[in-house]
Design a protein around this motif. Structure first.
Motif, PDB file in Angstrom:
ATOM      1  N   ILE A  32      12.497  68.301 -56.341  1.00 34.88           N
ATOM      2  CA  ILE A  32      11.338  67.412 -56.225  1.00 34.88           C
ATOM      3  C   ILE A  32      10.033  68.184 -56.108  1.00 34.88           C
ATOM      4  O   ILE A  32       8.998  67.618 -55.738  1.00 34.88           O
ATOM      5  CB  ILE A  32      11.473  66.489 -54.987  1.00 34.88           C
ATOM      6  N   GLN A  33      10.063  69.467 -56.461  1.00 31.53           N
ATOM      7  CA  GLN A  33       8.873  70.309 -56.251  1.00 31.53           C
ATOM      8  C   GLN A  33       7.642  69.734 -56.947  1.00 31.53           C
ATOM      9  O   GLN A  33       6.554  69.733 -56.399  1.00 31.53           O
ATOM     10  CB  GLN A  33       9.155  71.724 -56.751  1.00 31.53           C
ATOM     11  N   ASP A  34       7.834  69.218 -58.172  1.00 35.53           N
ATOM     12  CA  ASP A  34       6.689  68.760 -58.955  1.00 35.53           C
ATOM     13  C   ASP A  34       6.094  67.448 -58.454  1.00 35.53           C
ATOM     14  O   ASP A  34       5.002  67.073 -58.854  1.00 35.53           O
ATOM     15  CB  ASP A  34       7.080  68.590 -60.423  1.00 35.53           C
ATOM     16  N   ARG A  35       6.833  66.734 -57.624  1.00 32.66           N
ATOM     17  CA  ARG A  35       6.242  65.487 -57.121  1.00 32.66           C
ATOM     18  C   ARG A  35       6.082  65.489 -55.599  1.00 32.66           C
ATOM     19  O   ARG A  35       5.847  64.453 -54.987  1.00 32.66           O
ATOM     20  CB  ARG A  35       7.048  64.281 -57.593  1.00 32.66           C
ATOM     21  N   THR A  36       6.190  66.666 -55.001  1.00 34.72           N
ATOM     22  CA  THR A  36       6.010  66.763 -53.558  1.00 34.72           C
ATOM     23  C   THR A  36       4.544  67.003 -53.217  1.00 34.72           C
ATOM     24  O   THR A  36       3.870  67.786 -53.876  1.00 34.72           O
ATOM     25  CB  THR A  36       6.854  67.922 -52.990  1.00 34.72           C
ATOM     26  N   ILE A  37       4.070  66.304 -52.214  1.00 35.35           N
ATOM     27  CA  ILE A  37       2.725  66.551 -51.691  1.00 35.35           C
ATOM     28  C   ILE A  37       2.875  66.922 -50.228  1.00 35.35           C
ATOM     29  O   ILE A  37       3.359  66.133 -49.410  1.00 35.35           O
ATOM     30  CB  ILE A  37       1.819  65.325 -51.865  1.00 35.35           C
ATOM     31  N   PHE A  38       2.508  68.145 -49.937  1.00 36.15           N
ATOM     32  CA  PHE A  38       2.664  68.672 -48.584  1.00 36.15           C
ATOM     33  C   PHE A  38       1.347  68.490 -47.843  1.00 36.15           C
ATOM     34  O   PHE A  38       0.296  68.921 -48.307  1.00 36.15           O
ATOM     35  CB  PHE A  38       3.041  70.153 -48.657  1.00 36.15           C
ATOM     36  N   LEU A  39       1.397  67.825 -46.708  1.00 38.89           N
ATOM     37  CA  LEU A  39       0.177  67.570 -45.945  1.00 38.89           C
ATOM     38  C   LEU A  39       0.067  68.593 -44.814  1.00 38.89           C
ATOM     39  O   LEU A  39       0.815  68.531 -43.845  1.00 38.89           O
ATOM     40  CB  LEU A  39       0.196  66.152 -45.372  1.00 38.89           C
ATOM     41  N   SER A  40      -0.822  69.550 -44.990  1.00 38.06           N
ATOM     42  CA  SER A  40      -1.036  70.542 -43.932  1.00 38.06           C
ATOM     43  C   SER A  40      -1.844  69.901 -42.818  1.00 38.06           C
ATOM     44  O   SER A  40      -2.767  69.148 -43.079  1.00 38.06           O
ATOM     45  CB  SER A  40      -1.811  71.739 -44.461  1.00 38.06           C
ATOM     46  N   PRO A  41      -1.537  70.233 -41.590  1.00 38.05           N
ATOM     47  CA  PRO A  41      -2.297  69.671 -40.463  1.00 38.05           C
ATOM     48  C   PRO A  41      -3.426  70.605 -40.070  1.00 38.05           C
ATOM     49  O   PRO A  41      -3.749  71.544 -40.802  1.00 38.05           O
ATOM     50  CB  PRO A  41      -1.240  69.657 -39.367  1.00 38.05           C
ATOM     51  N   VAL A  42      -4.022  70.336 -38.920  1.00 38.80           N
ATOM     52  CA  VAL A  42      -4.856  71.350 -38.270  1.00 38.80           C
ATOM     53  C   VAL A  42      -3.999  71.943 -37.165  1.00 38.80           C
ATOM     54  O   VAL A  42      -3.277  71.235 -36.483  1.00 38.80           O
ATOM     55  CB  VAL A  42      -6.144  70.726 -37.706  1.00 38.80           C
ATOM     56  N   GLY A  43      -4.074  73.231 -37.009  1.00 36.77           N
ATOM     57  CA  GLY A  43      -3.212  73.944 -36.067  1.00 36.77           C
ATOM     58  C   GLY A  43      -2.785  75.227 -36.746  1.00 36.77           C
ATOM     59  O   GLY A  43      -3.312  75.576 -37.802  1.00 36.77           O
ATOM     60  N   CYS A  44      -1.834  75.930 -36.148  1.00 38.78           N
ATOM     61  CA  CYS A  44      -1.408  77.207 -36.746  1.00 38.78           C
ATOM     62  C   CYS A  44      -0.930  77.033 -38.182  1.00 38.78           C
ATOM     63  O   CYS A  44      -1.085  77.921 -39.011  1.00 38.78           O
ATOM     64  CB  CYS A  44      -0.301  77.836 -35.923  1.00 38.78           C
ATOM     65  N   SER A  45      -0.328  75.883 -38.479  1.00 38.29           N
ATOM     66  CA  SER A  45       0.247  75.699 -39.809  1.00 38.29           C
ATOM     67  C   SER A  45      -0.771  75.158 -40.811  1.00 38.29           C
ATOM     68  O   SER A  45      -0.413  74.697 -41.886  1.00 38.29           O
ATOM     69  CB  SER A  45       1.447  74.757 -39.731  1.00 38.29           C
ATOM     70  N   VAL A  46      -2.048  75.252 -40.480  1.00 38.22           N
ATOM     71  CA  VAL A  46      -3.113  74.747 -41.348  1.00 38.22           C
ATOM     72  C   VAL A  46      -3.067  75.381 -42.734  1.00 38.22           C
ATOM     73  O   VAL A  46      -3.447  74.766 -43.716  1.00 38.22           O
ATOM     74  CB  VAL A  46      -4.495  74.966 -40.682  1.00 38.22           C
ATOM     75  N   PHE A  47      -2.570  76.620 -42.794  1.00 39.42           N
ATOM     76  CA  PHE A  47      -2.584  77.321 -44.080  1.00 39.42           C
ATOM     77  C   PHE A  47      -1.304  77.134 -44.885  1.00 39.42           C
ATOM     78  O   PHE A  47      -1.031  77.912 -45.798  1.00 39.42           O
ATOM     79  CB  PHE A  47      -2.837  78.808 -43.868  1.00 39.42           C
ATOM     80  N   ALA A  48      -0.515  76.113 -44.573  1.00 36.91           N
ATOM     81  CA  ALA A  48       0.741  75.906 -45.300  1.00 36.91           C
ATOM     82  C   ALA A  48       0.495  75.774 -46.798  1.00 36.91           C
ATOM     83  O   ALA A  48       1.367  76.098 -47.604  1.00 36.91           O
ATOM     84  CB  ALA A  48       1.462  74.672 -44.768  1.00 36.91           C
ATOM     85  N   TYR A  49      -0.721  75.344 -47.153  1.00 42.24           N
ATOM     86  CA  TYR A  49      -0.989  75.186 -48.586  1.00 42.24           C
ATOM     87  C   TYR A  49      -1.106  76.520 -49.301  1.00 42.24           C
ATOM     88  O   TYR A  49      -1.148  76.561 -50.519  1.00 42.24           O
ATOM     89  CB  TYR A  49      -2.242  74.324 -48.824  1.00 42.24           C
ATOM     90  N   TYR A  50      -1.190  77.601 -48.558  1.00 38.88           N
ATOM     91  CA  TYR A  50      -1.120  78.914 -49.208  1.00 38.88           C
ATOM     92  C   TYR A  50       0.327  79.297 -49.514  1.00 38.88           C
ATOM     93  O   TYR A  50       0.569  80.278 -50.201  1.00 38.88           O
ATOM     94  CB  TYR A  50      -1.732  79.993 -48.313  1.00 38.88           C
TER      95      TYR A  50
END
Lengths: 476, 72
Positions: free
Chosen positions: A52-70
């Motif tokens: 499902i990689q092509d249709r997944t939308i990952f919502l990064s929060p604010v906090g240590c994991s803010v950079f998950a979009y990297y």
């Protein structure tokens, strides 16, 4: 070795390199022994497994994991603090087939955005929430969170959390599970390999339910924060077992019931242009003049300090230009301070489509204070106009290739007993000296932009006062 | 032959894998990697069952890779 297969290795859902900290970087920004990396690997593995990689939308929060979009090579949105459930709702209503991953920490989900998550859960939004609970605010240095244990010492509870002063820790999984709508709620832990494997199953299940459009899933994961807890990664995992798990009991609190029908698809249907127009112009349609010949474009920069009406001056200018049939962009720029910080607005008016709303070389600069003149006077296009609020700005411009006008805007506004309307004086003067838009258009536009309608007359009075002043000074 | 490949510059030496390995195949070495962390070493290859626990608990995406023998 040629006779071996890679059985466990880097997920293709992660980018090959994480460019945030430099080219070729392959490790995350997380501290040694942090739980975030472990959970994100499980999520990546599940995304890969379900294809499902092509249709997944990952919502990064604010906090240590803010950079998950990297890290995640999927769709990504970095949400405002705690607002991930609201973003998920919007994405779900517009993209029927998206797989939405809400990834939030305990400060973000249980503190800042508590209302958002409760309502999204209560609506049974079809998405999966992974709630990383480490009992503190991690990124900001380990402050007490709603999930901090009683007696736990943090930066903001140096004597330990006190139930009468600070309340008791909130069990989010319990809270969510008592709502009727969520289909799956489980609390897991990263304390031991066994618990990690259970967490992996829960992550997969939460995603599978979403793919099957069953509804809202919530997986709380107790996660170690060795850095802020002041422990080694191994000690931190032991602490999870001995303390966190005794307060936050592990287990499945709610699971999908086969007998309950899958809720209706909540996707909103797109509306056509006519419906959109009706919706957007519910407050009345401004009279728009159209012109046959293309008029020259103009760009404006309005600078001052926050509270002077810098942004609304831009808005007013934009509203006037819209009325005269221009295409318009308005780009505000301001700091976190509500008052006293510096603010500026960029406005472009053009008969052509506007590519970028950024104004690097304004044709006209309205300087509401000295720093704005200092900051922007050198950027004004040759032959342009600089207009300053001479009640506040003492210096003159050093530019000789522009027209320079000074209007005591703040004093005039004060005289009209409406000090907040210095911006109206500036805009009036700007339109009068440049002749770019008509004063009549300005009069008609003020009621549309003005929020406090009681001050309408005084605002219109200031327009007249400005014109009179400019005439007396023989500027116009 | 099963084995664990360590990409030593991605390891932060947290030792969670060391404590998770059921067969004691991993240990933290004495040398430091480019980031200044002591990193994990794969020892006792004969005991590795390629269960993947070390990879699963490891917080880094690819500090470890686990290989297993090709099936005949």
């Amino acid at each position: 070795m040629p006779d071996t297969n890679e059985k466990f290795g880097r997920s293709s859902v992660f980018y090959d390199t994480f460019e945030r900290r430099g080219a070729e970087e392959k490790s995350t920004h997380y501290c040694p022994g942090c739980g975030h990396g472990t959970v994100q690997k499980m999520i990546a593995a599940a995304i890969e497994e379900f294809g499902i990689q092509d249709r997944t939308i990952f919502l990064s929060p604010v906090g240590c994991s803010v950079f998950a979009y990297y890290y995640f090579d999927t769709g990504n949105i970095q949400c405002s603090h705690g607002r991930s459930p609201a973003v998920a709702t919007g994405v779900r209503r517009t993209l029927r087939d998206a797989v939405i991953i809400g990834y939030q920490g305990d400060g973000d989900l249980a503190g800042i955005g508590l209302a958002e998550i409760i309502h999204a859960a209560s609506r049974g939004e079809n998405y999966s929430v992974f709630f990383i609970n480490n009992a503190i605010y991690g990124m900001t240095g380990g402050q007490m969170a709603p999930t901090t244990l009683l007696g736990q010492r943090t930066l903001t509870s140096p004597n330990g959390r006190d139930q009468f002063n600070d309340g008791r820790p909130i069990g989010m999984a319990e809270l969510i599970s008592v709502l009727p709508a969520p289909v799956y709620v489980e609390r897991c832990s990263l304390s031991t390999p066994k618990q990690v494997l259970k967490t992996r199953l829960a992550v997969r299940k939460a995603l599978r339910y979403q793919i099957e459009r069953k509804g809202f899933s919530f997986v709380e994961i107790l996660s170690p924060c060795p850095t802020n807890w002041g422990m080694t990664p191994i000690q931190a995992r032991t602490w999870v077992t001995e303390h966190l798990e005794t307060v936050f009991k592990l287990g499945r609190l709610k699971d999908y019931d086969e007998d309950v029908p899958v809720p209706a698809d909540p996707v909103l249907h797109p509306i056509d242009d006519q419906q959109m127009l009706t919706l957007l112009t519910a407050g009345g349609i401004p009279t728009v003049k159209t012109s046959v010949e293309k008029r020259p474009s103009r760009s404006f920069k309005i600078g001052g300090f926050g509270g002077q009406g810098v942004l609304s001056a831009g808005e007013l200018m934009a509203a006037c230009a819209l009325s005269e049939g221009y295409r318009v962009s308005w780009l505000p720029s301001y700091g976190p301070e509500m008052r006293g910080g510096s603010a500026n607005a960029s406005v472009i008016c053009s008969d052509d489509p506007i590519g970028s709303p950024v104004v690097d070389t304004p044709d006209v600069l309205l300087a509401m204070n000295g720093p704005a003149l200092d900051a922007f006077e050198h950027t004004v296009a040759p032959g342009g106009v600089i207009l300053v609020n001479s009640s506040v700005v003492n210096q003159k411009t050093r530019r000789t290739d522009v027209s320079y006008y000074a209007v005591p805007a703040t004093e005039m506004a004060k005289e009209a007993q409406l000090i907040s309307a210095a911006n109206v004086v500036m805009v009036s003067a700007c339109l009068a000296v440049t002749g770019f838009l008509s004063i009549q258009t300005l009069r008609e536009s003020i009621p549309r932009v003005l929020r406090k309608k009681a001050f309408l007359e005084r605002n219109l009075g200031l327009v007249d006062a400005t014109i009179t002043y400019l005439q007396q000074q023989e500027i116009i | 032959m099963n084995y664990v490949e360590v990409h030593c510059d991605e390891c932060k030496g947290c030792a969670v894998c060391v404590s998770s390995c059921p067969h004691g195949c991993l240990e933290i070495g004495d040398s430091l990697n480019a980031k200044g962390y002591p990193y994990v070493r794969f020892i006792k290859q004969m005991r590795c069952s390629a269960c993947g626990l070390c990879f699963t608990v490891c917080p880094e995406p690819a500090a470890l890779s686990v290989y297993t023998s090709k099936e005949e």
